[in-house]
Design a protein around this motif. Structure first.
Motif, PDB file in Angstrom:
ATOM      1  N   UNK A 179       0.813  -1.217   0.000  1.00 16.83           N
ATOM      2  CA  UNK A 179       0.000   0.000   0.000  1.00 16.83           C
ATOM      3  C   UNK A 179       0.850   1.272   0.000  1.00 16.83           C
ATOM      4  N   UNK A 180       2.139   1.116   0.197  1.00 17.56           N
ATOM      5  CA  UNK A 180       3.030   2.284   0.192  1.00 17.56           C
ATOM      6  C   UNK A 180       3.265   2.746  -1.239  1.00 17.56           C
ATOM      7  N   UNK A 181       3.413   4.056  -1.443  1.00 16.22           N
ATOM      8  CA  UNK A 181       3.664   4.544  -2.802  1.00 16.22           C
ATOM      9  C   UNK A 181       5.060   4.147  -3.278  1.00 16.22           C
ATOM     10  N   UNK A 182       5.165   3.880  -4.567  1.00 14.61           N
ATOM     11  CA  UNK A 182       6.457   3.556  -5.171  1.00 14.61           C
ATOM     12  C   UNK A 182       7.281   4.839  -5.300  1.00 14.61           C
ATOM     13  N   UNK A 183       8.558   4.679  -5.462  1.00 14.32           N
ATOM     14  CA  UNK A 183       9.457   5.829  -5.609  1.00 14.32           C
ATOM     15  C   UNK A 183       9.011   6.716  -6.773  1.00 14.32           C
ATOM     16  N   UNK A 184       8.719   6.097  -7.904  1.00 10.45           N
ATOM     17  CA  UNK A 184       8.309   6.889  -9.067  1.00 10.45           C
ATOM     18  C   UNK A 184       7.019   7.648  -8.806  1.00 10.45           C
ATOM     19  N   UNK A 185       6.109   7.040  -8.042  1.00 11.45           N
ATOM     20  CA  UNK A 185       4.863   7.733  -7.696  1.00 11.45           C
ATOM     21  C   UNK A 185       5.161   8.954  -6.836  1.00 11.45           C
ATOM     22  N   UNK A 186       6.075   8.803  -5.895  1.00 10.02           N
ATOM     23  CA  UNK A 186       6.445   9.941  -5.046  1.00 10.02           C
ATOM     24  C   UNK A 186       7.111  11.042  -5.869  1.00 10.02           C
ATOM     25  N   UNK A 187       8.024  10.622  -6.739  1.00 13.31           N
ATOM     26  CA  UNK A 187       8.748  11.608  -7.545  1.00 13.31           C
ATOM     27  C   UNK A 187       7.851  12.306  -8.563  1.00 13.31           C
ATOM     28  N   UNK A 188       6.706  11.728  -8.857  1.00 12.25           N
ATOM     29  CA  UNK A 188       5.797  12.367  -9.809  1.00 12.25           C
ATOM     30  C   UNK A 188       4.927  13.432  -9.149  1.00 12.25           C
ATOM     31  N   UNK A 189       4.933  13.472  -7.823  1.00 16.35           N
ATOM     32  CA  UNK A 189       4.139  14.467  -7.095  1.00 16.35           C
ATOM     33  C   UNK A 189       4.797  15.838  -7.185  1.00 16.35           C
ATOM     34  N   UNK A 190       4.019  16.818  -7.595  1.00 12.93           N
ATOM     35  CA  UNK A 190       4.539  18.177  -7.761  1.00 12.93           C
ATOM     36  C   UNK A 190       5.120  18.705  -6.442  1.00 12.93           C
TER      37      UNK A 190
END
Length: 110
Positions: free
Chosen positions: A24-35
């Motif tokens: 359920x934790x966000x992936x690194x790429x998901x985090x890095x895609x956050x503005x």
């Protein structure tokens, strides 16, 4: 609950990252895609540091996906073993710091 001293974005990010279920934790790429997350990276790291940290050439020894010219790979300075050791040491320190933050959040939640 996390202290209101921190921004809502930071509190939400911490809650997501510390989810008990790893899936359920966000992936690194998901985090890095956050503005918001990218803005914090740009706020605290220089352009050179961003390039170094996110190129993955130091830790993993990978060749960049694109080259500026046919001779770019030859011209690029390869990281020394000392650079790799320092990067590994820094990564371990970051992991330790993350573990300490996680422990503090758990103590505060208890």
């Amino acid at each position: 609950p996390l202290s209101r001293n921190y921004s809502a974005n930071l509190r939400n990010t911490i809650v997501k990252l510390l989810n008990k279920r790893p899936s359920s934790r966000p992936a690194v790429n998901a985090m890095l895609s956050k503005k918001w997350f990218r803005s914090q990276i740009q706020r605290f790291l220089s352009s050179a540091m961003i390039q170094e940290e996110f190129s993955h050439t130091i830790i993993h020894g990978n060749v960049p996906l694109c080259k500026a010219s046919p001779n770019a790979a030859e011209a690029a300075e390869q990281p020394s073993n000392e650079d790799k050791r320092e990067a590994t040491k820094a990564l371990k320190a970051q992991r330790q710091q993350a573990a300490e933050i996680e422990a503090a959040v758990k103590r505060e939640a208890a």
